[in-house]
Scaffold this motif. Structure first.
Motif, PDB file in Angstrom:
ATOM      1  N   ASP A 138       0.821  -1.212   0.000  1.00 26.88           N
ATOM      2  CA  ASP A 138       0.000   0.000   0.000  1.00 26.88           C
ATOM      3  C   ASP A 138       0.855   1.262   0.000  1.00 26.88           C
ATOM      4  OD1 ASP A 138      -2.410   1.562   0.252  1.00 26.88           O
ATOM      5  OD2 ASP A 138      -1.894   1.840   2.354  1.00 26.88           O
ATOM      6  N   ASP A 139       1.857   1.326   0.881  1.00 29.14           N
ATOM      7  CA  ASP A 139       2.703   2.536   0.927  1.00 29.14           C
ATOM      8  C   ASP A 139       4.128   2.274   0.443  1.00 29.14           C
ATOM      9  OD1 ASP A 139       3.938   1.151   2.987  1.00 29.14           O
ATOM     10  OD2 ASP A 139       3.148   2.433   4.582  1.00 29.14           O
ATOM     11  N   HIS A 140       4.370   1.064  -0.097  1.00 25.05           N
ATOM     12  CA  HIS A 140       5.655   0.689  -0.696  1.00 25.05           C
ATOM     13  C   HIS A 140       6.797   0.660   0.327  1.00 25.05           C
ATOM     14  CE1 HIS A 140       3.366   1.158  -4.282  1.00 25.05           C
ATOM     15  NE2 HIS A 140       3.332   2.471  -4.211  1.00 25.05           N
ATOM     16  N   SER A 141       6.464   0.466   1.587  1.00 23.05           N
ATOM     17  CA  SER A 141       7.510   0.379   2.607  1.00 23.05           C
ATOM     18  C   SER A 141       8.097  -1.025   2.648  1.00 23.05           C
ATOM     19  CB  SER A 141       6.954   0.758   3.979  1.00 23.05           C
ATOM     20  OG  SER A 141       5.853  -0.064   4.328  1.00 23.05           O
ATOM     21  N   VAL A 142       9.363  -1.104   3.053  1.00 21.51           N
ATOM     22  CA  VAL A 142      10.089  -2.366   3.196  1.00 21.51           C
ATOM     23  C   VAL A 142      10.176  -2.686   4.680  1.00 21.51           C
ATOM     24  CG1 VAL A 142      12.274  -3.546   2.814  1.00 21.51           C
ATOM     25  CG2 VAL A 142      11.394  -1.967   1.088  1.00 21.51           C
ATOM     26  N   LEU A 143       9.761  -3.898   5.049  1.00 23.88           N
ATOM     27  CA  LEU A 143       9.721  -4.309   6.449  1.00 23.88           C
ATOM     28  C   LEU A 143      10.628  -5.512   6.660  1.00 23.88           C
ATOM     29  CD1 LEU A 143       5.832  -4.210   6.927  1.00 23.88           C
ATOM     30  CD2 LEU A 143       7.456  -2.317   7.134  1.00 23.88           C
ATOM     31  N   ARG A 144      11.102  -5.651   7.903  1.00 26.42           N
ATOM     32  CA  ARG A 144      12.014  -6.752   8.217  1.00 26.42           C
ATOM     33  C   ARG A 144      11.665  -7.307   9.592  1.00 26.42           C
ATOM     34  NH1 ARG A 144      18.315  -5.510   7.529  1.00 26.42           N
ATOM     35  NH2 ARG A 144      17.842  -4.052   9.222  1.00 26.42           N
ATOM     36  N   LEU A 145      11.457  -8.632   9.661  1.00 27.16           N
ATOM     37  CA  LEU A 145      11.108  -9.310  10.905  1.00 27.16           C
ATOM     38  C   LEU A 145      12.349  -9.898  11.552  1.00 27.16           C
ATOM     39  CD1 LEU A 145       9.050 -10.674  12.900  1.00 27.16           C
ATOM     40  CD2 LEU A 145       9.019 -12.607  11.286  1.00 27.16           C
ATOM     41  N   ASP A 146      12.548  -9.606  12.834  1.00 31.17           N
ATOM     42  CA  ASP A 146      13.622 -10.201  13.624  1.00 31.17           C
ATOM     43  C   ASP A 146      13.072 -11.481  14.244  1.00 31.17           C
ATOM     44  OD1 ASP A 146      15.338 -10.903  15.857  1.00 31.17           O
ATOM     45  OD2 ASP A 146      16.266  -8.935  15.629  1.00 31.17           O
ATOM     46  N   LEU A 147      13.601 -12.632  13.831  1.00 27.44           N
ATOM     47  CA  LEU A 147      13.071 -13.907  14.293  1.00 27.44           C
ATOM     48  C   LEU A 147      13.295 -14.129  15.776  1.00 27.44           C
ATOM     49  CD1 LEU A 147      14.128 -16.203  11.297  1.00 27.44           C
ATOM     50  CD2 LEU A 147      11.846 -15.330  11.837  1.00 27.44           C
ATOM     51  N   LYS A 148      14.334 -13.545  16.340  1.00 26.20           N
ATOM     52  CA  LYS A 148      14.625 -13.743  17.753  1.00 26.20           C
ATOM     53  C   LYS A 148      13.629 -13.002  18.633  1.00 26.20           C
ATOM     54  CE  LYS A 148      18.857 -14.053  18.929  1.00 26.20           C
ATOM     55  NZ  LYS A 148      20.300 -13.761  19.240  1.00 26.20           N
ATOM     56  N   THR A 149      13.287 -11.785  18.252  1.00 29.66           N
ATOM     57  CA  THR A 149      12.395 -10.962  19.077  1.00 29.66           C
ATOM     58  C   THR A 149      10.954 -10.979  18.607  1.00 29.66           C
ATOM     59  OG1 THR A 149      12.767  -8.960  17.760  1.00 29.66           O
ATOM     60  CG2 THR A 149      14.329  -9.422  19.547  1.00 29.66           C
ATOM     61  N   GLY A 150      10.728 -11.379  17.332  1.00 31.01           N
ATOM     62  CA  GLY A 150       9.384 -11.338  16.780  1.00 31.01           C
ATOM     63  C   GLY A 150       8.907  -9.946  16.443  1.00 31.01           C
ATOM     64  N   LYS A 151       9.829  -8.970  16.435  1.00 34.10           N
ATOM     65  CA  LYS A 151       9.452  -7.590  16.153  1.00 34.10           C
ATOM     66  C   LYS A 151       9.853  -7.196  14.740  1.00 34.10           C
ATOM     67  CE  LYS A 151       9.696  -6.026  20.966  1.00 34.10           C
ATOM     68  NZ  LYS A 151      10.286  -5.060  21.918  1.00 34.10           N
ATOM     69  N   PHE A 152       9.072  -6.252  14.174  1.00 36.54           N
ATOM     70  CA  PHE A 152       9.321  -5.759  12.833  1.00 36.54           C
ATOM     71  C   PHE A 152      10.091  -4.444  12.874  1.00 36.54           C
ATOM     72  CE2 PHE A 152       5.866  -8.658  11.888  1.00 36.54           C
ATOM     73  CZ  PHE A 152       6.176  -9.125  10.618  1.00 36.54           C
ATOM     74  N   GLU A 153      10.862  -4.244  11.819  1.00 41.84           N
ATOM     75  CA  GLU A 153      11.552  -2.980  11.581  1.00 41.84           C
ATOM     76  C   GLU A 153      11.019  -2.407  10.271  1.00 41.84           C
ATOM     77  OE1 GLU A 153      16.166  -1.432  10.800  1.00 41.84           O
ATOM     78  OE2 GLU A 153      15.690  -3.569  10.976  1.00 41.84           O
ATOM     79  N   ASN A 154      10.675  -1.111  10.295  1.00 45.36           N
ATOM     80  CA  ASN A 154      10.152  -0.450   9.105  1.00 45.36           C
ATOM     81  C   ASN A 154      11.250   0.400   8.495  1.00 45.36           C
ATOM     82  OD1 ASN A 154       8.786   1.006   7.131  1.00 45.36           O
ATOM     83  ND2 ASN A 154       6.941   1.256   8.371  1.00 45.36           N
ATOM     84  N   LEU A 155      11.729   0.010   7.316  1.00 43.63           N
ATOM     85  CA  LEU A 155      12.806   0.743   6.650  1.00 43.63           C
ATOM     86  C   LEU A 155      12.273   1.826   5.726  1.00 43.63           C
ATOM     87  CD1 LEU A 155      15.144  -2.266   5.793  1.00 43.63           C
ATOM     88  CD2 LEU A 155      15.087  -0.866   7.842  1.00 43.63           C
ATOM     89  N   GLY A 156      10.943   1.991   5.681  1.00 37.25           N
ATOM     90  CA  GLY A 156      10.352   3.045   4.869  1.00 37.25           C
ATOM     91  C   GLY A 156      10.351   2.710   3.390  1.00 37.25           C
TER      92      GLY A 156
END
Length: 425
Positions: A374-392
């Motif tokens: 939808d907004d063309h953002s790139v996301l990354r999941l950390d498997l150890k923490t289960g949290k996402f990072e939004n790289l925009g």
């Protein structure tokens, strides 16, 4: 167009010998269980005819192709003794009547097939592929027909005005919809954009003019102006020579409403698919035809359901991109357990769309890539923490947002983006 049977075709084997048959009773894969010659009054012996056999009660269909002498042969290794229904595909031809044979052990069953020509243009049209329809249509044609049959368009009688209404109505449904299972887009940014396009139609703005041009084109290639099409139907040539040296195996899936979109094969030889319109990822064992489906919970009940891309990680776990449900999902290879990783709700709208997932080299740094279409953002999941990072948003050298569709990672788990409707990587 509604499909009466949903199946997942997979090329499972290999080359036949140059003549396809030795002494009329063997193939390069051993003795023949079923064989014959395909002919027609118009052509005589017919090369390149697809002959399919399916045992009563089975979910597996096997297809072979006739050689230059019109001969076909099914290896005994591909056919158990039993009763089989026989069908063919050769555009412009048909079997005059239903055909069935009994196959026994240790002896080749003979079944010659005499085909009749198709004389009714509407019957011929139902045999055509999308590519053949596109070759037949005048002008530049219509887009977005790789996934969807356009027979529903060409057999319709809608006028241009009616097509304008249809196109606008269709814009309010997700691309995981079918006539039997429509999935409306809920109110949100995407629907607002579609509403603006509808207003543009009413005001004869640029987008409205484009919709009108499409509608007029579609009304010019369907049956709105007469009982037959105004252009001749063009068919493609049948396979010949080495193109006929193939066996195709088709597997029925357990739910007739299944919409298999992406498919992959894992190192154990199993084929996996995502259901584009429902919350399932499926696993097929080609050796037995057995299918096991893994159901995922619904995170957003009002939103359309279904997965798009699926990929396997280095451990053989299979991941799926959960589209409008705002998640990526994982099936553990060893246990079959299902895991769901929801995108943080504060990053989501009613138009959030995770279409891609890339776990192929997650063993390098413990990260799995995904996106928000939808907004063309790139996301990354950390498997150890289960949290996402939004790289925009990813941008190109000119500062333009990259609309990535396809996110293949490199061996160091760096990411490549494939430009949607573009020519850049």
């Amino acid at each position: 167009m509604r499909q009466l049977r949903i199946s997942l075709p997979i090329l499972t084997s290999a080359l036949l010998c140059s003549a396809a048959v030795q002494a009329q009773t063997t193939t390069s894969m051993g003795p023949a269980a079923l064989q014959g010659v395909v002919t027609s009054t118009h052509e005589g012996a017919m090369e390149g005819v697809l002959v399919s056999a399916k045992q009563t009660g089975s979910t597996i269909m096997t297809t072979v192709v006739t050689d230059e002498k019109g001969h076909y042969a099914f290896p005994a290794s591909r056919m158990r003794p039993g009763h089989y229904d026989i069908t063919i595909r050769a555009v412009g031809y048909k079997l005059p009547a239903a055909k069935a044979v009994d196959v026994s052990s240790g002896k080749a069953t003979l079944a010659d097939l005499a085909l009749a020509q198709v004389t009714d243009v509407h019957e011929l049209g139902r045999q055509l592929t999308n590519a053949e329809w596109m070759n037949s249509m005048p002008g530049r044609g219509a887009g977005c027909v790789n996934c969807h049959s356009i027979q529903r368009i060409v057999y319709s009688t809608h006028t241009a005005d009616e097509f304008v209404d249809i196109i606008q109505r269709m814009s309010l449904y997700s691309n995981g919809s079918t006539p039997d299972t429509p999935q409306p887009i809920v109110p949100g940014p995407r629907q607002l954009r579609q509403a603006a396009a509808r207003g543009d139609v009413e005001n004869n703005g640029p987008r409205g003019a484009a919709i009108r041009r499409t509608a007029e084109y579609l009304a010019g290639v369907n049956l709105s102006k007469g009982p037959v099409w105004s252009y001749p139907l063009q068919t493609m040539p049948r396979p010949k020579g080495r193109e006929t040296h193939v066996i195709i195996t088709t597997y029925d899936l357990p739910r007739p409403e299944t919409m298999p979109h992406d498919a992959i094969v894992t190192p154990d030889g199993h084929a996996w698919y995502g259901d584009f319109g429902h919350q399932y990822i499926g696993e097929l064992d080609p050796a037995t035809g057995k299918v096991k489906e893994y159901q995922f919970p619904i995170a957003k009940p009002r939103e359309p359901k279904g997965f798009l891309e699926i990929e396997a990680d280095p451990n053989g776990n299979v991941w799926g991109a959960g589209m409008y449900q705002g998640l990526i999902g994982e099936v553990e290879a060893k246990t079959g357990k299902v895991h769901v990783y929801e995108i943080p709700r504060e990053w989501q709208s009613n138009s959030t769309q995770e279409s891609m997932v890339s776990p192929q080299y997650s063993n390098v740094d413990g990260k799995v890539w995904t996106n928000n279409q939808d907004d063309h953002s790139v996301l990354r999941l950390d498997l150890k923490t289960g949290k996402f990072e939004n790289l925009g948003e990813a941008k190109d050298a000119d500062g333009q947002t990259i609309n990535g569709y396809g996110m293949p990672p490199a061996q160091n788990n760096d990411l490549y983006l494939l430009e949607f409707q573009g020519a850049e990587i």
